[in-house]
Write a protein that holds these residues in place. Structure first.
Motif, short mmCIF file in Angstrom:
data_model
loop_
_atom_site.label_atom_id
_atom_site.label_comp_id
_atom_site.label_asym_id
_atom_site.label_seq_id
_atom_site.Cartn_x
_atom_site.Cartn_y
_atom_site.Cartn_z
N ASP A 1 0.80 -1.22 0.00
CA ASP A 1 0.00 0.00 0.00
C ASP A 1 0.84 1.27 0.00
O ASP A 1 0.52 2.23 -0.71
N VAL A 2 1.91 1.32 0.79
CA VAL A 2 2.73 2.52 0.86
C VAL A 2 3.42 2.76 -0.49
O VAL A 2 3.43 3.88 -1.01
N ALA A 3 3.98 1.71 -1.07
CA ALA A 3 4.63 1.84 -2.37
C ALA A 3 3.63 2.30 -3.44
O ALA A 3 3.94 3.18 -4.25
N ASN A 4 2.45 1.72 -3.43
CA ASN A 4 1.43 2.11 -4.40
C ASN A 4 1.02 3.57 -4.21
O ASN A 4 0.84 4.31 -5.19
N ALA A 5 0.86 4.00 -2.97
CA ALA A 5 0.46 5.38 -2.69
C ALA A 5 1.53 6.38 -3.16
O ALA A 5 1.21 7.40 -3.76
N ILE A 6 2.80 6.07 -2.90
CA ILE A 6 3.89 6.95 -3.33
C ILE A 6 3.93 7.02 -4.86
O ILE A 6 4.04 8.10 -5.45
N THR A 7 3.85 5.87 -5.50
CA THR A 7 3.89 5.82 -6.96
C THR A 7 2.75 6.61 -7.58
O THR A 7 2.95 7.39 -8.52
N GLN A 8 1.55 6.44 -7.06
CA GLN A 8 0.39 7.17 -7.58
C GLN A 8 0.50 8.66 -7.31
O GLN A 8 0.20 9.48 -8.17
N ARG A 9 0.93 9.03 -6.11
CA ARG A 9 1.03 10.45 -5.74
C ARG A 9 1.94 11.22 -6.67
O ARG A 9 1.68 12.36 -7.03
N PHE A 10 3.04 10.59 -7.08
CA PHE A 10 4.02 11.28 -7.91
C PHE A 10 3.95 10.84 -9.38
O PHE A 10 4.81 11.21 -10.17
N GLY A 11 2.94 10.06 -9.73
CA GLY A 11 2.77 9.65 -11.12
C GLY A 11 3.99 8.96 -11.69
O GLY A 11 4.32 9.11 -12.87
N ALA A 12 4.69 8.20 -10.87
CA ALA A 12 5.95 7.58 -11.28
C ALA A 12 5.73 6.51 -12.35
O ALA A 12 4.65 5.92 -12.44
N THR A 13 6.78 6.27 -13.12
CA THR A 13 6.70 5.31 -14.21
C THR A 13 7.38 3.98 -13.89
O THR A 13 7.47 3.12 -14.76
N SER A 14 7.88 3.83 -12.67
CA SER A 14 8.51 2.57 -12.29
C SER A 14 8.17 2.26 -10.85
O SER A 14 7.73 3.13 -10.10
N PRO A 15 8.41 1.02 -10.44
CA PRO A 15 8.28 0.68 -9.02
C PRO A 15 9.35 1.42 -8.22
O PRO A 15 10.26 2.02 -8.78
N ILE A 16 9.27 1.33 -6.91
CA ILE A 16 10.31 1.87 -6.03
C ILE A 16 11.33 0.76 -5.81
O ILE A 16 11.00 -0.30 -5.29
#
Length: 133
Positions: free
Chosen positions: A61-76
Motif C-alpha cells: 500500500d505505501v509503495a502504491n500510494a507513493i507511486t500514484q502520488r508522484f505519477g511515477a513510471t517505475s516501481p520503487i
C-alpha cells in the motif's frame, strides 16, 4: 516494527526532500529484485551476502500510494550495499538507496529519476552494533 515504520515514513515523506536527479545518460544496472513491503529484508540479505549487496522492490500500500502520488513510471527500487563489516558478527555499515523513475514533483515541469540514500549501522538482530570497530 519501529524501524519498519521509520523506513516507510522516510520513503513516503523524505523522497521529495532528499531527491537527487539522475544523470540522463547514466546506465542503470538491473538486478534480480525481491519484492518486499519494507527495506529490512533487503538490509538483512546484504549483511549475509558474500558480495555485501542485495536488491529489492518495494511493494504494498505505501509503495502504491507513493507511486500514484508522484505519477511515477517505475516501481520503487531498493539497493543495499555493505560499506563496512564490523567485528561483531552479523553487523555492518549499510548504504540504503531507494529510487524510482519518472517521478513528477509538485511544481516540476518534467518527471525524472528521484533517489533517497542513507547510511545505517545495522545487525542481523535488528539492533545497531555494540561497537563500531
Amino acid at each position: 516494527m519501529k524501524l519498519t515504520m521509520v523506513l516507510l515514513a522516510m520513503a513516503a515523506f523524505a523522497v521529495p526532500a532528499f531527491a537527487i536527479p539522475a544523470v540522463a545518460d547514466d546506465p542503470v544496472p538491473m538486478y534480480p529484485r525481491t519484492p518486499v513491503s519494507d527495506a529490512r529484508p533487503v538490509m538483512l540479505a546484504a549483511i549475509q551476502a558474500s558480495n555485501g549487496e542485495a536488491h529489492g522492490m518495494l511493494t504494498g500500500d505505501v509503495a502504491n500510494a507513493i507511486t500514484q502520488r508522484f505519477g511515477a513510471t517505475s516501481p520503487i527500487f531498493i539497493d543495499v550495499t555493505t560499506e563496512r563489516r564490523y567485528q561483531q558478527p552479523g553487523c555492518s555499515r549499510l548504504k540504503v538507496l531507494f529510487w524510482q523513475d519518472g517521478v513528477l514533483l509538485p511544481g516540476a515541469k518534467a518527471s525524472r529519476k528521484q533517489t533517497m540514500e542513507f547510511g545505517i549501522n545495522y545487525c542481523l538482530d535488528g539492533l545497531p552494533p555494540k561497537s563500531l570497530l
